[in-house]
Design an enzyme around this catalytic site. Structure first.
Site, PDB file in Angstrom:
ATOM      1  N   ASP A 169      -0.176  -1.214  -6.843  1.00 23.54           N
ATOM      2  CA  ASP A 169       0.781  -0.184  -6.420  1.00 23.54           C
ATOM      3  C   ASP A 169       0.675   1.024  -7.347  1.00 23.54           C
ATOM      4  O   ASP A 169       0.874   0.910  -8.557  1.00 23.54           O
ATOM      5  CB  ASP A 169       2.197  -0.756  -6.459  1.00 23.54           C
ATOM      6  CG  ASP A 169       3.229   0.134  -5.776  1.00 23.54           C
ATOM      7  OD1 ASP A 169       2.988   1.353  -5.660  1.00 23.54           O
ATOM      8  OD2 ASP A 169       4.281  -0.376  -5.367  1.00 23.54           O
ATOM      9  N   HIS A 208       1.050   0.116  -2.535  1.00 23.56           N
ATOM     10  CA  HIS A 208       2.482   0.256  -2.266  1.00 23.56           C
ATOM     11  C   HIS A 208       2.829  -0.054  -0.815  1.00 23.56           C
ATOM     12  O   HIS A 208       3.904  -0.554  -0.526  1.00 23.56           O
ATOM     13  CB  HIS A 208       2.920   1.681  -2.609  1.00 23.56           C
ATOM     14  CG  HIS A 208       4.395   1.907  -2.513  1.00 23.56           C
ATOM     15  ND1 HIS A 208       5.294   1.300  -3.368  1.00 23.56           N
ATOM     16  CD2 HIS A 208       5.144   2.661  -1.653  1.00 23.56           C
ATOM     17  CE1 HIS A 208       6.529   1.674  -3.044  1.00 23.56           C
ATOM     18  NE2 HIS A 208       6.462   2.489  -2.009  1.00 23.56           N
ATOM     19  N   SER A 255      10.483  -0.208  -0.773  1.00 25.55           N
ATOM     20  CA  SER A 255      10.508   1.069  -1.479  1.00 25.55           C
ATOM     21  C   SER A 255      11.945   1.600  -1.582  1.00 25.55           C
ATOM     22  O   SER A 255      12.799   0.910  -2.139  1.00 25.55           O
ATOM     23  CB  SER A 255       9.586   2.066  -0.766  1.00 25.55           C
ATOM     24  OG  SER A 255       9.274   3.148  -1.601  1.00 25.55           O
TER      25      SER A 255
END
Length: 337
Positions: free
Chosen positions: A278, A306, A148
């Site tokens: 995601d 995610h 991320s």
């Protein structure tokens, strides 16, 4: 029954009851304390040791296991509002003899937080480079992993400090434009239009908002007790002001597409792992990276959101190990040729 025997049972029962009652009371009254104990326990169980490194007046907090050897060390960069312990679920499936380093990103957990610090993606990459130099991790090229926000930083790091790394793993990285808006991006646009930008979905302030965030980040639906949700919120609330500042920094024009702007400079063999479902960062970003990085290996995980590190830790660990083994094999073949 003999009175002394009865007394013995009463005393024994009381002795057992005290820790049980203490545990129950902690769970009900101080769930955040139990969460901290949980991470402490798993660090100990997995052999991860916590250390600090200083660069001038700046302090980095990190955990590590193993020592540098013939195989590359692995440095792991966590995502927005997380901390070094988020990697424990993957560490569990990695060999004990691998040298692993998990660092708290700038401003997070035990690493220095300063209003004067540069929290842009480029600024964070510079800080991580300082950390790498502090612990002399770049004596030999290492494998860099980021997820991320940490994936955005890792990609920029690979582009700016190519001599430091031998390979790269990006897990659902931020910093890329997308042709398809994710659920999270749509929520942000709705909040901007209604001028409620303070209600950022990734910065929960109540157990209900925490539950919503977990649903947003995960494809798998975890059944989390209310007390644990409260504990997760309690741990985060003191840091929410910083998280808001950081979030606005990394979605600013200076950082929003940092990985995209730097991906053509990445020369190291790169692995991209992305959850197909995601809802935070659309999976189409994987093809964007594959088209720009020459030696790029893409793995799309079915039935995964995610939070790849939490949802599919064994699979993610195996993919990283297989990628490193492939690179080692290729390197050996080149030497023999």
């Amino acid at each position: 029954m003999d009175l002394d025997v009865l007394n013995m049972f009463v005393i024994a029962g009381g002795t057992l009851a005290i820790p049980i009652l203490a545990f129950v009371a902690s769970f009900l009254l101080w769930p955040s304390a139990l969460i901290r104990i949980y991470y402490w326990y798993w660090r100990r169980a997995l052999g991860m040791q916590v250390r600090y490194a200083n660069y001038d007046d700046y302090q980095f907090c990190y955990s590590y296991r193993g020592r540098p050897g013939y195989r590359p060390s692995i440095l792991m960069l966590h995502g927005f509002s997380a901390h070094k312990d988020m990697w424990l679920s993957i560490v569990k499936f990695l060999p004990n003899n691998l040298h692993l380093v998990c660092v708290d990103m700038p401003g997070h957990e035990g690493t220095t937080r300063s209003d004067l610090d540069d929290y842009s993606i480029s600024g964070q990459a510079k800080r991580i480079h300082q950390f790498v130099e502090c612990i002399k991790l770049n004596r030999k090229p290492f494998h860099l992993v980021g997820t991320s926000m940490g994936g955005n930083v890792a990609g920029v790091y690979a582009a700016q400090y190519p001599e430091d790394i031998c390979s790269l793993t990006l897990i659902c990285p931020a910093g890329l434009p997308s042709t398809t808006d994710s659920k999270f991006i749509k929520q942000l646009r709705e909040l901007q239009e209604s001028k409620c930008i303070d209600r950022i979905p990734l910065i929960p302030s109540t157990p209900e908002e925490m539950a919503d965030m977990l649903k947003l980040c995960s494809y798998v639906r975890f059944k989390v007790p209310q007390q644990i949700l409260q504990g997760l919120v309690d741990v985060r609330i003191p840091h929410n002001e910083f998280y808001r500042k950081l979030f606005l920094e990394i979605v600013d024009e200076k950082s929003r597409h940092s990985l995209h702007e730097n991906m053509s400079k990445i020369k190291a063999p790169t692995q991209v792992i992305w959850g197909k479902q995601d809802q935070v960062l659309d999976v189409s970003g994987a093809s964007v990276l594959a088209s720009a990085i020459p030696d790029c290996h893409v793995y799309i995980l079915e039935n995964c959101g995610h939070s790849v590190v939490v949802e599919r830790p064994r699979k993610t660990a195996n993919l990283i190990l297989e990628f490193l083994a492939l690179l080692h094999s290729i390197d050996n073949n080149k030497k023999q040729a």
